[in-house]
Design a protein around this motif. Structure first.
Motif, mmCIF file in Angstrom:
data_model
loop_
_atom_site.group_PDB
_atom_site.id
_atom_site.type_symbol
_atom_site.label_atom_id
_atom_site.label_comp_id
_atom_site.label_asym_id
_atom_site.label_seq_id
_atom_site.Cartn_x
_atom_site.Cartn_y
_atom_site.Cartn_z
ATOM 1 N N ALA A 1 -1.189 23.579 1.791
ATOM 2 C CA ALA A 1 -1.224 23.206 0.412
ATOM 3 C C ALA A 1 -2.325 22.367 0.277
ATOM 4 O O ALA A 1 -3.472 22.514 -1.045
ATOM 5 N N ILE A 2 -2.667 21.262 0.934
ATOM 6 C CA ILE A 2 -3.163 19.789 0.434
ATOM 7 C C ILE A 2 -4.504 19.713 0.580
ATOM 8 O O ILE A 2 -5.732 19.133 0.191
ATOM 9 N N GLU A 3 -4.536 20.921 2.178
ATOM 10 C CA GLU A 3 -6.598 20.860 2.450
ATOM 11 C C GLU A 3 -7.193 21.482 1.329
ATOM 12 O O GLU A 3 -8.220 20.432 1.262
ATOM 13 N N PRO A 4 -6.887 22.124 0.381
ATOM 14 C CA PRO A 4 -7.943 21.891 -0.336
ATOM 15 C C PRO A 4 -8.249 21.428 -1.153
ATOM 16 O O PRO A 4 -9.388 21.027 -1.523
ATOM 17 N N VAL A 5 -7.396 20.463 -1.327
ATOM 18 C CA VAL A 5 -7.482 19.441 -2.630
ATOM 19 C C VAL A 5 -8.347 18.369 -1.631
ATOM 20 O O VAL A 5 -9.350 17.962 -2.575
#
Ligand code: ADQ
Length: 648
Positions: free
Chosen positions: A156-160
């Motif tokens: 979830a956090i990686e793309p952001v």
């Protein structure tokens, strides 16, 4: 003479009259023939063409048909056909666009999340803090590997972080981690892509034992899970918990130094004190805290000798997120009874010392892989290494069947077929695969689940040599006594069941105790007739959602604990009380016998839910709420002055 002239006039009139009738007859004939020609050669093709155009407009005719209808008006037909073709294409494009727009409004993807967060962050920068790091450098047998731990959070956090080139601050836990950082303990990740920064924080063995194993996992973890394991609170662990929170806070403050209005996203119960420490030093920072486990009722929470400090620490955050509304309610209740603060039950916010924290439910989920959505069940069986077969217990089964035992009604169509997989991968026979995937943790109800399988085999020997229960359990928190005890208990129970029931070619239970790759777990998900998620208490439980997301054949049955947060959303699972062993056993029987139409209907509904409320939506909602927090510059100036005076 007079008589002769009359004769001439009479003759002339007669000639005129005859001529008139002749001409009139010719005119009538010409008109009739013309009308008939117009009708045959013009009106009918035009009517047919008009009818074709009308059908084309309603999408009932195709373009090729048109040329036939125009008959001799072929040049005109060519023009109209081109026009019609353009019309059809335009309509198709408009429909496609509308469908995509409609989907985009509902479906969250990594790309959409990245754009969404970049828009809201503006010139701000994102910092994520978690105990676990997204990349671990491990050295084994002289070779260093960079491991990505399987985790919904990383997904979830990686793309952001990649989209806005943020910074992830986490504990450097790999045995070769120090060899891969610069002088500031930073490295660019993902390796080779260098899209964002990972800042590693080092902990001594004593700090790890006290803060992580002790206070976090022997204290807060059992405190928040009602699984009847007594929390242990040691003063020394608490001291380490405070000092490690301070250590991480210092690293965060170092990283955000020079950044105006930084956006900080703190993960989980390891860092309850962090938000307040950061907020005091940097009131201009926007801070969100997500608590990944349940929040118990205030009576339970009050067992903790440092409950006020923990709650006070959390209230430094502008947004405090939990999976469920009931955890938010418990948190507000706890604040009410623990601290002097103004709780607003209408707005779900808490005001303390002039600062407002908004408390919201954000149910976490898994990523949704659109590309596999429409692949056929056959393809998936191939991917899973499975072959088609019957897989249904047949009358006249094994010799152990009691005479009076009734053959269960097991649906014959569409059942995931497993014999090849079991034989090839585990070296045993069997026709039905029942699956469990968990960390080896006492909250996951692994022992209770095994007892349900044992009861099933005792009471219904029909299932002997037919079903195999595969439990994949990754070793977890192995330094903690409770976890070592659990492992012994699970192994002992598996051994007893196998000793009692196994035959030369078949085993009722297979226990796989290791961390598997994502694709290996997915293969088991796709093959399993039934997945048992029977946690005694669980904040959400991602395994339940992963099973649903993996079933692109819309088959399979999920048996789900009503004490897992996921039960709020996955209403089409077979919901059970995990403590009621007989009920879990019955659910297995019901699941295996469920008609294919019902399985598909339930799975389709659950897939819709998981697709729509995926992990990208989760991250987008929290970060959008955080970016929307107003930080007034004049209030800020006062707060900054106050914090500077305090430090001086
Ligand atoms: P966990 O307690 O770790 O998470 P869960 O949500 O089920 O529980 O996530 C476990 C993850 O580990 C899943 O992605 C699963 O696939 C993976 N996993 C488990 N065993 C594995 C194995 N042997 N090999 C490979 N992968 C394995 C905490 C809370 C949950 C909450 C999550 C996210 O306790 O309630 O859902 O955080 O917020």
């Amino acid at each position: 003479m007079t008589a002769d002239a009359d004769y001439i006039r009479t003759e002339a009139i007669e000639v005129w009259r005859r001529s008139f009738f002749r001409v009139a007859a010719i005119v009538v004939l010409v008109v009739v023939v013309t009308l008939m020609m117009v009708r045959w050669f013009l009106q009918q093709p035009v009517t047919r063409a008009a009818d074709w155009l009308r059908r084309l407009r309603h999408g009932e005719a195709d373009v090729e048909e048109g040329a036939k209808e125009f008959g001799y008006l072929v040049p005109l037909a060519r023009e109209v056909t081109t026009l019609a073709e353009n019309l059809t294409q335009a309509r198709f494009a408009a429909e496609t666009e509308a469908r995509l727009r409609d989907q985009a409004e509902h479906l969250w993807t990594a790309e959409r999340l990245a754009v969404h967060v970049r828009d809201r962050l503006g010139s701000g920068q994102l910092f994520v803090v978690s105990h676990r790091e997204p990349f671990i450098h491990m050295r084994k047998k002289g070779r260093t590997e960079c491991i990505v731990p399987p985790s919904g959070l990383v997904t979830a956090i990686e793309p952001v972080l990649q989209a806005c080139d943020g910074t992830w601050i986490a504990h450097g836990s790999g045995n070769d981690d120090r060899a891969h950082v610069d002088d500031h303990d930073r490295l660019r990740v993902p390796p080779g892509e260098n899209r964002y920064t990972l800042r590693r924080v080092w902990l001594s063995p004593e700090e790890e034992t006290g803060y992580y194993e002790g206070f976090s996992n022997e204290g807060i973890w059992p405190l928040c899970h009602i699984a009847h394991t007594r929390p242990i609170f040691r003063v020394s662990d608490w001291n380490y918990y405070q000092s490690v929170n301070k250590k991480f806070a210092d690293v965060v403050l170092d990283e955000i130094n020079g950044t105006r209005h930084p956006v900080i996203f703190v993960q989980d119960y390891h860092f309850a004190l962090l938000p307040a420490i950061i907020k005091n030093a940097r009131p201009d920072a926007r801070i969100a805290m997500f608590w990944h486990i349940p929040w118990p009722n205030p009576e339970f929470f009050s067992i903790c000798p440092w409950q006020a400090e923990l709650v006070n620490g959390l209230l430094g955050a502008d947004v405090i997120g939990f999976h469920l509304q009931s955890y938010c309610n418990n948190f507000l209740d706890t604040v009410d009874r623990t601290l002097e603060a103004r709780t607003d039950w209408e707005q779900f916010s808490i005001r303390r010392n002039g600062h407002v924290s908004n408390v919201r439910p954000y149910p976490i989920s898994v990523a949704w892989d659109e590309s596999t959505e429409n692949s056929s069940p056959e393809v998936d069986r191939d991917v899973a290494g499975l072959s088609r077969g019957n897989g249904v217990p047949q009358p006249g089964g094994p010799s152990l069947v009691k005479k009076d035992e009734q053959a269960p009604q097991v649906s014959q169509i569409g059942r995931a077929i497993v014999p090849d997989m079991l034989r090839r991968e585990l070296g045993i026979d069997g026709e039905h695969l029942v699956l469990g995937v968990d960390r080896m943790d006492y909250t996951k109800g692994i022992v209770e689940r095994l007892l349900a399988v044992e009861m099933l085999l005792q009471e219904h020997p029909w299932y002997l040599e037919k079903i195999t229960f595969v439990q994949i359990a990754s070793p977890s928190r192995t330094g903690i006594q409770k976890y070592a005890d659990l492992r012994v208990e699970v192994e002992g129970t598996v051994e007893r069941i196998n000793r009692t029931f196994q035959t030369s070619a078949w085993k009722p239970v297979v226990l796989i105790q290791r961390q598997c790759s994502h694709s290996e777990v997915a293969r088991y998900y796709r093959a399993a007739d039934l997945c048992l998620v029977t946690a005694l208490h669980d904040g959400m439980n991602l395994v339940a959602k992963e099973y649903v997301a993996a079933r692109n054949d819309c088959d399979g049955v999920l048996v789900l604990s009503k004490f897992a947060g996921a039960a709020q959303e996955l209403r089409d699972a077979l919901l059970v009380n995990p403590y009621d062993v007989a009920q879990v056993k019955e659910a297995i029987i019901t699941g295996l016998a469920m008609p294919v139409e019902e399985r598909r209907l339930r799975m389709t509904r659950m897939r819709h839910q998981v697709k729509e409320y995926n992990v990208y939506r989760w991250a987008s909602r929290i970060l959008a709420d955080l970016c929307a927090v107003r930080i007034e510059d004049d209030i800020l100036a006062v707060a900054m002055n106050r914090s500077q005076r305090k430090r001086a």
